[in-house]
Motif scaffolding. Structure first.
Motif, PDB file in Angstrom:
ATOM      1  N   VAL A  33      -1.882  -6.008 -60.686  1.00 57.69           N
ATOM      2  CA  VAL A  33      -1.824  -4.661 -60.287  1.00 57.69           C
ATOM      3  C   VAL A  33      -0.426  -3.985 -60.750  1.00 57.69           C
ATOM      4  CG1 VAL A  33      -1.486  -3.215 -58.223  1.00 57.69           C
ATOM      5  CG2 VAL A  33      -3.403  -4.854 -58.287  1.00 57.69           C
ATOM      6  N   CYS A  34       0.844  -4.749 -60.621  1.00 57.89           N
ATOM      7  CA  CYS A  34       2.104  -4.444 -60.999  1.00 57.89           C
ATOM      8  C   CYS A  34       2.361  -4.842 -62.206  1.00 57.89           C
ATOM      9  CB  CYS A  34       3.190  -4.880 -60.211  1.00 57.89           C
ATOM     10  SG  CYS A  34       2.839  -4.651 -58.298  1.00 57.89           S
ATOM     11  N   GLY A  35       2.029  -6.159 -62.879  1.00 59.38           N
ATOM     12  CA  GLY A  35       2.622  -6.477 -64.051  1.00 59.38           C
ATOM     13  C   GLY A  35       1.874  -5.696 -65.065  1.00 59.38           C
ATOM     14  N   LEU A  46      -1.136  -0.169 -45.984  1.00 54.65           N
ATOM     15  CA  LEU A  46      -1.937   0.564 -47.218  1.00 54.65           C
ATOM     16  C   LEU A  46      -2.802  -0.643 -48.020  1.00 54.65           C
ATOM     17  CD1 LEU A  46       0.125   3.204 -48.715  1.00 54.65           C
ATOM     18  CD2 LEU A  46      -1.999   3.492 -47.504  1.00 54.65           C
ATOM     19  N   PHE A  47      -1.833  -1.880 -48.061  1.00 53.36           N
ATOM     20  CA  PHE A  47      -2.610  -2.890 -49.022  1.00 53.36           C
ATOM     21  C   PHE A  47      -3.758  -3.299 -48.260  1.00 53.36           C
ATOM     22  CE2 PHE A  47      -1.121  -5.168 -52.864  1.00 53.36           C
ATOM     23  CZ  PHE A  47      -1.801  -6.218 -52.845  1.00 53.36           C
ATOM     24  N   GLY A  48      -3.408  -3.704 -46.774  1.00 56.32           N
ATOM     25  CA  GLY A  48      -4.383  -4.554 -45.958  1.00 56.32           C
ATOM     26  C   GLY A  48      -5.733  -3.553 -45.754  1.00 56.32           C
ATOM     27  N   VAL A  49      -5.554  -2.351 -45.610  1.00 48.74           N
ATOM     28  CA  VAL A  49      -6.856  -1.280 -45.571  1.00 48.74           C
ATOM     29  C   VAL A  49      -7.212  -1.291 -46.842  1.00 48.74           C
ATOM     30  CG1 VAL A  49      -7.316   0.943 -45.220  1.00 48.74           C
ATOM     31  CG2 VAL A  49      -5.580   0.086 -43.902  1.00 48.74           C
ATOM     32  N   GLY A  50      -6.628  -1.331 -47.904  1.00 42.98           N
ATOM     33  CA  GLY A  50      -7.251  -1.188 -49.415  1.00 42.98           C
ATOM     34  C   GLY A  50      -8.226  -2.368 -49.448  1.00 42.98           C
ATOM     35  N   LEU A  51      -7.555  -3.698 -49.245  1.00 42.88           N
ATOM     36  CA  LEU A  51      -8.227  -4.855 -49.475  1.00 42.88           C
ATOM     37  C   LEU A  51      -9.385  -4.985 -48.810  1.00 42.88           C
ATOM     38  CD1 LEU A  51      -5.442  -7.790 -49.376  1.00 42.88           C
ATOM     39  CD2 LEU A  51      -6.909  -6.936 -51.480  1.00 42.88           C
ATOM     40  N   VAL A  64     -11.720  -2.015 -58.528  1.00 42.91           N
ATOM     41  CA  VAL A  64     -10.620  -2.281 -57.351  1.00 42.91           C
ATOM     42  C   VAL A  64      -9.315  -2.137 -58.262  1.00 42.91           C
ATOM     43  CG1 VAL A  64      -9.361  -3.579 -55.487  1.00 42.91           C
ATOM     44  CG2 VAL A  64     -11.963  -3.326 -55.796  1.00 42.91           C
ATOM     45  N   MET A  65      -9.337  -3.073 -59.378  1.00 42.74           N
ATOM     46  CA  MET A  65      -8.340  -3.180 -60.294  1.00 42.74           C
ATOM     47  C   MET A  65      -8.099  -2.042 -60.864  1.00 42.74           C
ATOM     48  SD  MET A  65      -6.643  -6.099 -60.708  1.00 42.74           S
ATOM     49  CE  MET A  65      -6.233  -6.503 -62.371  1.00 42.74           C
ATOM     50  N   GLY A  66      -9.151  -1.176 -61.462  1.00 42.64           N
ATOM     51  CA  GLY A  66      -9.171   0.229 -62.273  1.00 42.64           C
ATOM     52  C   GLY A  66      -8.424   1.268 -61.195  1.00 42.64           C
ATOM     53  N   GLY A  67      -8.955   1.188 -59.969  1.00 38.77           N
ATOM     54  CA  GLY A  67      -8.387   2.055 -58.883  1.00 38.77           C
ATOM     55  C   GLY A  67      -6.926   1.942 -58.804  1.00 38.77           C
ATOM     56  N   ALA A  68      -6.424   0.625 -58.745  1.00 38.68           N
ATOM     57  CA  ALA A  68      -5.068   0.345 -58.533  1.00 38.68           C
ATOM     58  C   ALA A  68      -4.143   0.843 -59.557  1.00 38.68           C
ATOM     59  CB  ALA A  68      -4.907  -1.224 -58.072  1.00 38.68           C
ATOM     60  N   LEU A  69      -4.536   0.516 -60.939  1.00 38.44           N
ATOM     61  CA  LEU A  69      -4.161   0.654 -61.973  1.00 38.44           C
ATOM     62  C   LEU A  69      -3.613   2.308 -62.076  1.00 38.44           C
ATOM     63  CD1 LEU A  69      -4.924  -2.151 -64.159  1.00 38.44           C
ATOM     64  CD2 LEU A  69      -2.942  -1.774 -63.635  1.00 38.44           C
ATOM     65  N   LEU A  70      -4.920   3.068 -61.834  1.00 36.97           N
ATOM     66  CA  LEU A  70      -4.862   4.732 -62.023  1.00 36.97           C
ATOM     67  C   LEU A  70      -3.561   5.037 -61.267  1.00 36.97           C
ATOM     68  CD1 LEU A  70      -8.262   5.955 -61.223  1.00 36.97           C
ATOM     69  CD2 LEU A  70      -7.096   6.256 -63.582  1.00 36.97           C
ATOM     70  N   VAL A  71      -3.061   4.437 -60.204  1.00 39.14           N
ATOM     71  CA  VAL A  71      -1.961   4.794 -59.458  1.00 39.14           C
ATOM     72  C   VAL A  71      -0.734   4.258 -60.088  1.00 39.14           C
ATOM     73  CG1 VAL A  71      -0.813   4.989 -57.137  1.00 39.14           C
ATOM     74  CG2 VAL A  71      -3.412   5.228 -57.278  1.00 39.14           C
ATOM     75  N   GLY A  95     -15.022   0.330 -53.943  1.00 39.41           N
ATOM     76  CA  GLY A  95     -14.222  -0.559 -54.673  1.00 39.41           C
ATOM     77  C   GLY A  95     -12.963   0.431 -55.392  1.00 39.41           C
ATOM     78  N   LEU A  96     -13.360   1.353 -55.974  1.00 44.71           N
ATOM     79  CA  LEU A  96     -12.376   2.316 -56.253  1.00 44.71           C
ATOM     80  C   LEU A  96     -11.465   2.875 -55.199  1.00 44.71           C
ATOM     81  CD1 LEU A  96     -11.743   3.878 -59.165  1.00 44.71           C
ATOM     82  CD2 LEU A  96     -13.015   5.640 -58.279  1.00 44.71           C
ATOM     83  N   GLY A  97     -11.855   3.229 -54.183  1.00 47.53           N
ATOM     84  CA  GLY A  97     -11.034   3.952 -52.877  1.00 47.53           C
ATOM     85  C   GLY A  97     -10.183   3.023 -52.493  1.00 47.53           C
ATOM     86  N   GLY A  98     -10.859   1.655 -52.264  1.00 48.16           N
ATOM     87  CA  GLY A  98      -9.655   0.616 -51.967  1.00 48.16           C
ATOM     88  C   GLY A  98      -8.776   0.201 -52.770  1.00 48.16           C
ATOM     89  N   GLY A  99      -9.332   0.269 -53.963  1.00 52.23           N
ATOM     90  CA  GLY A  99      -7.983   0.154 -55.264  1.00 52.23           C
ATOM     91  C   GLY A  99      -7.036   1.209 -55.123  1.00 52.23           C
ATOM     92  N   LEU A 100      -7.409   2.299 -54.994  1.00 52.04           N
ATOM     93  CA  LEU A 100      -6.473   3.492 -55.104  1.00 52.04           C
ATOM     94  C   LEU A 100      -5.393   3.032 -54.115  1.00 52.04           C
ATOM     95  CD1 LEU A 100      -8.772   6.601 -55.599  1.00 52.04           C
ATOM     96  CD2 LEU A 100      -6.859   5.646 -57.297  1.00 52.04           C
ATOM     97  N   LEU A 101      -5.904   2.759 -52.749  1.00 49.34           N
ATOM     98  CA  LEU A 101      -4.916   2.278 -51.617  1.00 49.34           C
ATOM     99  C   LEU A 101      -4.023   1.265 -52.059  1.00 49.34           C
ATOM    100  CD1 LEU A 101      -7.377   2.736 -48.485  1.00 49.34           C
ATOM    101  CD2 LEU A 101      -5.535   4.361 -49.053  1.00 49.34           C
ATOM    102  N   ILE A 102      -4.687   0.372 -52.623  1.00 53.11           N
ATOM    103  CA  ILE A 102      -3.740  -0.956 -53.020  1.00 53.11           C
ATOM    104  C   ILE A 102      -2.761  -0.219 -54.151  1.00 53.11           C
ATOM    105  CG2 ILE A 102      -3.731  -3.033 -54.219  1.00 53.11           C
ATOM    106  CD1 ILE A 102      -6.444  -3.459 -53.171  1.00 53.11           C
TER     107      ILE A 102
END
Lengths: 142, 143
Positions: free
Chosen positions: B109-111, A18-23, A51-58, B11-18
């Motif tokens: 992302v985690c911190g 998932l991480f690789g596909v997301g990157l 990207v950061m926003g999307g990741a943090l949403l989760v 960007g948002l889609g990839g970020g959601l996956l990460i």
């Protein structure tokens, strides 16, 4: 030594996938795009913020609800950092990392994915990255 | 201010996956999806955690190459820079992420999701010095 368990390995593999596909989808494997974000005085590329926003949403709701979950599905406990102090290592380390990141637009994740291009620049960067980690470990690790 | 061409959906889609990747690793295995930490752990000691670290990294490379080839995304435009520059940058990123206990994924992302003050300070610091470096490289030295 903890035993190697299949569900743990499968989840780690799935997480990496998932991480690789997301990157790649987000364009963060492109140093050009990353440098475009960091270049606030140029033609700014806001992608990294999304990207950061999307990741943090989760991650924000998930990490905040870990106490209610109690323990992970396939491990004894959550391996979370406990330190709260801001020391010189944290700030100096982050500052040096930022300089390296700003020089070429590669942070560790995208750099590893770049290895799959089998190109010299990717190997030189990742080789030096590993050397840098080892130097830190040998000289400063307590 | 002029903006570069970009896709906020990508960007948002990839970020959601990460984010989903990091969520899966913490909920299932109780581990932080910090790339520098996962790699650094392998260099430090080869213990029972080596297997999952390698599984994660294998997935990272497989996922990256699969998405790039099937999705037609270009891998690494802008990667081709002078080798000495890449070497210096690599040393700084490796040394710095270990000294500072994390990189964009572990701190960013985690911190930040844990509302960790250390990660907030680290993220602001590396974003700041990175932006300053790009400013000097592009607008002062014009390299």
């Amino acid at each position: 030594m903890e035993p190697v368990r299949i569900p743990t390995l499968c989840c780690a593999l799935a997480s990496g996938l998932l991480f690789g596909v997301g990157l790649v989808i987000s364009g963060m494997v492109s140093p050009e795009r990353v440098l475009g974000f960091l270049d606030v005085a140029g033609r700014w590329d806001p992608t990294l913020a999304f990207v950061m926003g999307g990741a943090l949403l989760v991650t924000l709701p998930v990490f905040q609800s870990l106490p209610r979950l109690g323990r992970p599905l396939f491990a004894e406990r959550f391996a979370l950092p406990t330190r709260k102090d801001i020391d010189w290592q944290l700030v100096t380390g982050a500052a040096l990392f930022g300089i390296g990141w700003g020089l070429v637009g590669l942070c560790p994740g995208p750099a590893l994915v770049a290895l799959t291009t089998l190109s010299t620049p990717a190997f030189v960067f990742v080789g030096s990255l590993l050397a840098g980690m080892l130097i830190q470990q040998i000289t400063l690790e307590k | 201010m002029q903006l570069a061409e970009f896709s906020w959906t990508a960007g948002l889609g990839g970020g959601l996956l990460i984010g989903a990747a990091a969520a899966l690793l913490i909920v299932a295995n109780g581990s932080i999806a910090g790339i520098s930490g996962i790699v650094g752990g392998l260099l430090k000691r080869w213990d029972g955690s080596a297997a999952w670290r390698l599984a994660f990294l294998a997935g990272l490379l497989l996922g990256g190459v699969a998405a790039a080839s099937w999705g037609g995304f270009p891998l690494g435009p802008g990667l081709d820079r002078p080798l000495p520059l890449l070497a210096v940058a690599g040393l700084l990123v490796g040394f710095g992420t270990r000294l500072g206990s994390g990189c964009t994924s572990g701190h960013g992302v985690c911190g930040l999701a844990r509302l960790s003050p250390r990660s907030l300070v680290a993220t602001l610091t590396f974003m700041g010095t990175a932006a300053l470096t790009v400013f000097i490289m592009r607008h002062v030295l014009e390299a």
